[in-house]
Design a protein around this motif. Sequence first.
Motif, PDB file in Angstrom:
ATOM      1  N   ILE A   1       0.839  -1.200   0.000  1.00 35.37           N
ATOM      2  CA  ILE A   1       0.000   0.000   0.000  1.00 35.37           C
ATOM      3  C   ILE A   1       0.872   1.247   0.000  1.00 35.37           C
ATOM      4  O   ILE A   1       0.624   2.208  -0.728  1.00 35.37           O
ATOM      5  CB  ILE A   1      -0.952  -0.024   1.218  1.00 35.37           C
ATOM      6  CG1 ILE A   1      -1.985  -1.136   1.025  1.00 35.37           C
ATOM      7  CG2 ILE A   1      -1.647   1.318   1.402  1.00 35.37           C
ATOM      8  CD1 ILE A   1      -2.803  -1.455   2.246  1.00 35.37           C
ATOM      9  N   LYS A   2       1.947   1.195   0.779  1.00 35.33           N
ATOM     10  CA  LYS A   2       2.844   2.352   0.850  1.00 35.33           C
ATOM     11  C   LYS A   2       3.515   2.619  -0.501  1.00 35.33           C
ATOM     12  O   LYS A   2       3.597   3.756  -0.955  1.00 35.33           O
ATOM     13  CB  LYS A   2       3.905   2.100   1.924  1.00 35.33           C
ATOM     14  CG  LYS A   2       4.485   3.360   2.440  1.00 35.33           C
ATOM     15  CD  LYS A   2       5.177   3.189   3.775  1.00 35.33           C
ATOM     16  CE  LYS A   2       6.361   4.104   3.824  1.00 35.33           C
ATOM     17  NZ  LYS A   2       7.649   3.395   3.793  1.00 35.33           N
TER      18      LYS A   2
ATOM     19  N   ASN B   1       2.325   1.927  -3.356  1.00 32.58           N
ATOM     20  CA  ASN B   1       1.330   2.473  -4.262  1.00 32.58           C
ATOM     21  C   ASN B   1       1.054   3.939  -3.982  1.00 32.58           C
ATOM     22  O   ASN B   1       0.867   4.735  -4.903  1.00 32.58           O
ATOM     23  CB  ASN B   1       0.040   1.657  -4.195  1.00 32.58           C
ATOM     24  CG  ASN B   1       0.028   0.567  -5.244  1.00 32.58           C
ATOM     25  OD1 ASN B   1       0.860   0.575  -6.140  1.00 32.58           O
ATOM     26  ND2 ASN B   1      -0.897  -0.348  -5.133  1.00 32.58           N
ATOM     27  N   GLU B   2       1.040   4.302  -2.712  1.00 28.81           N
ATOM     28  CA  GLU B   2       0.815   5.713  -2.386  1.00 28.81           C
ATOM     29  C   GLU B   2       1.897   6.570  -3.020  1.00 28.81           C
ATOM     30  O   GLU B   2       1.634   7.629  -3.580  1.00 28.81           O
ATOM     31  CB  GLU B   2       0.829   5.913  -0.867  1.00 28.81           C
ATOM     32  CG  GLU B   2      -0.457   5.472  -0.215  1.00 28.81           C
ATOM     33  CD  GLU B   2      -0.374   5.440   1.307  1.00 28.81           C
ATOM     34  OE1 GLU B   2      -1.387   5.073   1.909  1.00 28.81           O
ATOM     35  OE2 GLU B   2       0.691   5.765   1.871  1.00 28.81           O
ATOM     36  N   GLU B   3       3.146   6.049  -2.942  1.00 33.02           N
ATOM     37  CA  GLU B   3       4.246   6.815  -3.528  1.00 33.02           C
ATOM     38  C   GLU B   3       4.127   6.904  -5.042  1.00 33.02           C
ATOM     39  O   GLU B   3       4.454   7.914  -5.645  1.00 33.02           O
ATOM     40  CB  GLU B   3       5.585   6.193  -3.126  1.00 33.02           C
ATOM     41  CG  GLU B   3       5.930   6.559  -1.689  1.00 33.02           C
ATOM     42  CD  GLU B   3       7.022   5.682  -1.082  1.00 33.02           C
ATOM     43  OE1 GLU B   3       7.691   4.944  -1.827  1.00 33.02           O
ATOM     44  OE2 GLU B   3       7.183   5.760   0.151  1.00 33.02           O
TER      45      GLU B   3
ATOM     46  N   GLU C   1       1.501   9.384  -6.051  1.00 34.19           N
ATOM     47  CA  GLU C   1       2.021  10.726  -5.811  1.00 34.19           C
ATOM     48  C   GLU C   1       2.777  11.291  -7.014  1.00 34.19           C
ATOM     49  O   GLU C   1       2.746  12.475  -7.282  1.00 34.19           O
ATOM     50  CB  GLU C   1       2.961  10.646  -4.623  1.00 34.19           C
ATOM     51  CG  GLU C   1       3.309  11.962  -4.033  1.00 34.19           C
ATOM     52  CD  GLU C   1       3.926  11.733  -2.677  1.00 34.19           C
ATOM     53  OE1 GLU C   1       5.120  11.423  -2.646  1.00 34.19           O
ATOM     54  OE2 GLU C   1       3.214  11.840  -1.679  1.00 34.19           O
TER      55      GLU C   1
ATOM     56  N   PRO D   1      -1.061   2.870  -9.964  1.00 33.56           N
ATOM     57  CA  PRO D   1      -0.680   1.970  -8.863  1.00 33.56           C
ATOM     58  C   PRO D   1      -0.491   0.534  -9.349  1.00 33.56           C
ATOM     59  O   PRO D   1      -1.052   0.150 -10.372  1.00 33.56           O
ATOM     60  CB  PRO D   1      -1.866   2.055  -7.905  1.00 33.56           C
ATOM     61  CG  PRO D   1      -2.994   2.571  -8.714  1.00 33.56           C
ATOM     62  CD  PRO D   1      -2.410   3.408  -9.812  1.00 33.56           C
TER      63      PRO D   1
END
Length: 667
Positions: A179-180, A182-184, A187, A192
Amino acid sequence: MNTVEQELQNLRDELNAFNYSYYVLDQKEISDYDFDLKLKALQELELKHPEFFDPNSPTQRVGGAVTKNFDTIVHEHRMYSLDNSYSKEDLQDWETRVKKMVDGDIQYTCELKYDGASISLTYEGGILVKAVTRGDGFQGDDVTENVKTIKSVPLKLKGDFPPKFDIRGEIVLPFEGFIKMNEERVEIGEEPYRNPRNTASGSLKLQDSAEVAKRPLECLLYNITGSKLNIKSQIESLEKARSWGFKVPDAAKLANSIDEVLEFVNYWDVKRHNLPYETDGVVVKVNNLQHQEELGYTAKAPRWAMAYKFKAEQVSTKLNSITYQVGRTGAITPVANLEPVELAGTTVKRASLHNADQIEKLDIRVGDEVYVEKGGEIIPKILGVDLTKRPINSEPSRYITNCPECETELVRQEGEAQHYCPNYNGCKPQVIGRIQHFISRKAMDIDGLGGETVALLVNEGLISNYSDLYELTKAQVIPLERMAEKSADNLVQGIEQSKNIPFERVLFALGIRFVGETVAKKLAKHYKNIDAIIEASQEDLVTVDEIGIKIAESVSLFFASEANIDTINRLKSFGVQLQMSEAQLEGQTELLKGDIVVVTGVFETVSRNELKKLIEDNGGKVSSSISSKTSYIVAGSNMGPSKKDKAEKLSVLLVSEREFLQKLGFN
Ligand code: AMP
Ligand code: ZN
C-alpha cells in the motif's frame, strides 16, 4: 585471527543477529539509529580492509549490483507445481490414492499457501550461493543479487545445517508495504500496482538491486531438497529450517486425518484475513519423507502434496452505472458503480474497471449482473458477467470520447492503456488536484490549507493555479464557507511561510509527471536553479543520475508550456525558492562540470560516499559503469581486474585519489 578481522566478524555477527530478530522473529532489539551507526562502522572498516571482503556481509544488503540480463540456471531438482483441490471429496479421493501406494498410518502437514513468487535458494557451507526463480520448473533466472537484499533471507546460516542443500519458498510483499509503495506511485502520477503477487515477482526481475532493497519483500520457506539431509519428515524439515535462521511461519500443523486437515482449512479460511501477507489456500503434504519418496511425482506435481484453494470471496451484483474519474494528471479511470453488496466483511459499492481495454475484454454493460471478487487487490475487482441474466435490450458499453468534467476530447497515447484529458489548465479536477499536490505535506506543506478548501477556492474562481495562492488575501477568504477569522489568518500565514520551503521541494510541488521526491532532489542538486532546468535539453537531462528518457521527456514537456513558464515566473516574483540557497550551495562549484566520473576501489583519506558527494557538489556526474562516455576513473587501491581491462580497452584515464583531490584544490 588478527584483531581487525575479529572486529569485522563481531560487527557482522552482531548486525546479522539484529537483522534476524527483526526480520525473521519480528522482534525489535535495537533502534534504527543505533543499527545505522553500527552498519556505518562496519562499512568504514570494510572499506579500510578490503582484504577481508565478505560478499555475505550485512553491508551487502543495500544492493547496488546491476543485472542487465539474468542468467538461466537449470534447477538441480525440478520445481514442481501443485495439484489443486476444492472440496472435502477431492481431499478424500487424494487420500485414497495415497493409501493405495503406501502402507501404514498417514500423517499430513498442513501449511499455508503463500501467494507470491517461488524461489529456490542454494546454500553451500551455510552460505547463500544462488537464488533462482521457478521459471518453467526446469530452469529459472539467477536473481541472487536481488534476493540478497531481502533481509529475511539469511546470507549465512547458524546451527547444524547440511553442507549443501536447496531450500524453496515464496517471496511475498506484505500488504502494508504494498500500500505504501502504491501511495508513492500515485504521488508521482503513476498507475498503482495491481496486486502484491505480481509486484513481488516483478521486483525480483528489476535490474538495479538497490531498487529491490527498498521494497519490503519477505521470504517464507517451506521445503528443503538435497541428498543426505538426515531429515525424516516435512514437519521436522520446517523446524530445522527455522533453527538455521530461515523465516518459516509457525502456522504449520500436523494432522492425523483428512478431517483434521479440514479443521485447519476452515480455521485459516477466516483467520488468514489477519495475516500481513496474501495466502490463497493450504498446502497439505504427506509428512513422512520415506512415504513421499514412494509416492513420487506425476508429470507436473508431487503425488504427496495437494493444494486446497480457499474459495475466493465472490458475489454477484448488478452494475448500475459506469462513471469516469479524472485524476490530477488527467488520467481517466472508469469506475463501476454497483448495487451495494456484502463481501469479505465490507459493503462493496464500487469497483475499478482500470481502462477501456478491460471493459471491452469483459464486455461489461450497464444492467449486467457481474461477479465481484475481493482477492489480493485492495479494490474489489470485476471478474466477469453472468450472461444468463443479461437484459434483452442491453447495449455494448461505449467508452467516453470526451472528458466528463470539461468536455475536451480525450487522447490515448500509443502503447498506453489509459485515456487522458489533455486540457491541462482548464480541467477542474486536474487544476484542483495539482494545487492539492502543491500544498501537500511532502511538497509545500502549507499549514492551514486543506484539500477541500482548495476545491472551494477554485470553484469560487479565487485561484486557478498554485501561483495564485500567493495573492490571496484574508478579505477574500473570509466569506468562504466555514472560514472563521482565525482560520483565514492561519491560511494566509501558512502560504507566506511556504516561501521558505527549499528549492528541491518546490520542484516536487510543481507536479511534473514522473518527478517524485527523489528525482526532484537529483534535479535540484544537479542544476541548482529552475532556469538551468528550463534550459536543459533532453540529452542533458538524461545525464543526471536516475533520470531516464521518460522523465526527461516529461520535464521538457512541462517547461515547453508557456502557461507553466508564466506560473514559474509568478512564483519567482512572490519569493518562492526557485534556486538552492546559499547554505545549500556551500562547497559547491562547477569545477567538474561535464565530467562523467566512475569511482572504484578503496580510498585512504575519504570514503567512497564522500568522494561521490564531492563529485556531485562540484558539478560532475557519478556513473556506475565504465563506458566510452566516461571522462576518467578515480581509482583507489584494489581496482577489480575486469574494470581495469575495460578502462584500458576504452583508453579511459585513471586518476588517483590524491590527484583527484588536488584537482579540487585540496592538498
Ligand atoms: P501453483 O502455482 O498453483 O501450481 O502452486 C504451486 C506453488 O505454490 C509452488 O510453486 C509454490 O511457489 C507455492 N507455494 C506457496 N506456499 C507453499 C507451501 N507452503 N508449500 C508448497 N508450495 C507453496
Ligand atoms: Zn478534462
